[in-house]
Scaffold this active site. Structure first.
Site, short mmCIF file in Angstrom:
data_model
loop_
_atom_site.label_atom_id
_atom_site.label_comp_id
_atom_site.label_asym_id
_atom_site.label_seq_id
_atom_site.Cartn_x
_atom_site.Cartn_y
_atom_site.Cartn_z
N LYS A 43 36.74 49.50 77.17
CA LYS A 43 38.15 49.45 77.59
C LYS A 43 39.02 48.89 76.47
CE LYS A 43 37.22 48.85 82.53
NZ LYS A 43 37.16 47.91 83.66
N GLN A 97 37.41 42.50 85.87
CA GLN A 97 36.17 43.28 85.94
C GLN A 97 35.28 42.81 87.09
OE1 GLN A 97 35.37 45.96 84.03
NE2 GLN A 97 33.55 46.17 85.31
N ASP A 144 44.04 48.90 88.43
CA ASP A 144 42.82 49.35 89.09
C ASP A 144 43.14 50.00 90.44
OD1 ASP A 144 40.24 49.55 88.25
OD2 ASP A 144 39.58 47.59 88.98
#
Length: 298
Positions: free
Chosen positions: A54, A98, A121
């Site tokens: 990422k 995460q 997200d």
């Protein structure tokens, strides 16, 4: 029949190229450099690889990457305090914490703490509600990628197609079903208690498998000519490669389904590459929305 492979790597590369162009235009026209903050708690090996990818791809697209690595024993309050600081930071357009998180941290609390305008997200209830209402918002990355790949196979228009989604998780199954409905598909959701699940799948023009069970979907579950989107990533023993070796397979028995389907995503190389690319696209869209700028078509 041999199905056409839906190349997720190539589609993701094109999306990253579009993101790179959008970022360049924002810098030149508005002086805006989108920023993505990624928070990793602990040292889970898979998460470390994912976060590293990422960060690299964020920078390659010309965006600012802000990385926070916290020890596995970080108290919940400390993580929530960091999220609050990122919410207030004008240089941060997207926040991604995460998963999975260590056991001492309540994942739901963390998701709720993220500013919905920075929730790249797409997991905050506010963004989930926008999908239900068919309103613009930040969409979960993997479901967004699934629909993009389905459009790739059908020339963009999914109107009137019958779709079956296997799996009802809040991460993939439910949002992808809503996104397909918003694309004018007729959608049926199937799960562990669905009766005659194989017969139901055989009616699908688009079959999305997101159950987390290796090769559950057999070739005779697939309607001839259907599009199969395989979200599963399962590691199974591969003794033919040597003692203790493994290989990745999807939720679909690929070798069987590829002989029946019209188009199919491979594992790996299908849905997986789209997730990070869609995250980058969400970050650009969040940067524009926060400043009242028109969002690029990504």
């Amino acid at each position: 029949m041999t199905a056409k492979l839906i190349d997720g790597k190539a589609r993701a590369a094109r999306l990253r190229g579009d993101v790179r162009e959008a970022v360049s235009a924002l810098k030149a026209g508005q002086g805006v450099m989108p920023g993505l903050a990624v928070v990793l708690v602990g040292e889970d090996p898979a998460s470390q690889v994912y976060v590293a990818n990422k960060v690299r791809q964020t920078e390659e697209c010309g965006m600012r990457s802000i990385e926070h690595r916290l020890p596995a024993d970080t108290p919940e309050a400390e993580l929530l305090d960091l999220v609050a600081r990122l919410n207030a930071d004008p240089e941060v357009d997207g926040i991604l914490v995460q998963m999975p998180l260590p056991s001492q941290i309540d994942t739901d609390k963390v998701v709720l703490a993220i500013d919905p305008a920075k929730d790249v997200d797409g997991l905050h209830p506010t963004n989930a509600g926008r999908i239900v209402l068919g309103r613009p918002g930040l969409v979960p990355c993997t479901p967004k990628g699934c629909v993009m790949l389905a459009r790739e196979a059908h020339g963009g228009d999914l109107s009137g197609l019958d779709a079956v989604v296997l799996g009802r998780s809040i991460l993939v199954g439910k949002p992808v079903a809503l996104l397909l409905q918003n694309a004018n598909c007729t959608v049926t959701m199937a799960h562990s208690r669905t009766r005659d699940i194989a017969e139901l799948c055989r009616r699908a023009d688009i079959l999305v498998a997101a159950v987390g069970r290796p090769q559950m979907v057999r070739g005779d579950w697939v309607k001839p000519g259907a599009t199969v989107i395989d979200v599963g990533i399962n590691r199974v023993p591969a003794p033919e490669r040597g003692e203790g070796k493994t290989r990745l397979v999807g939720d679909v028995a690929f070798d069987e389904a590829v002989k029946v389907a019209g188009a199919i995503t491979p594992v790996p190389g299908g849905v997986g590459p789209m997730t990070i690319a869609c995250l980058l696209a969400n970050t650009v869209q969040a940067a524009c929305a926060r400043r009242g700028l028109p969002a690029p078509a990504l």
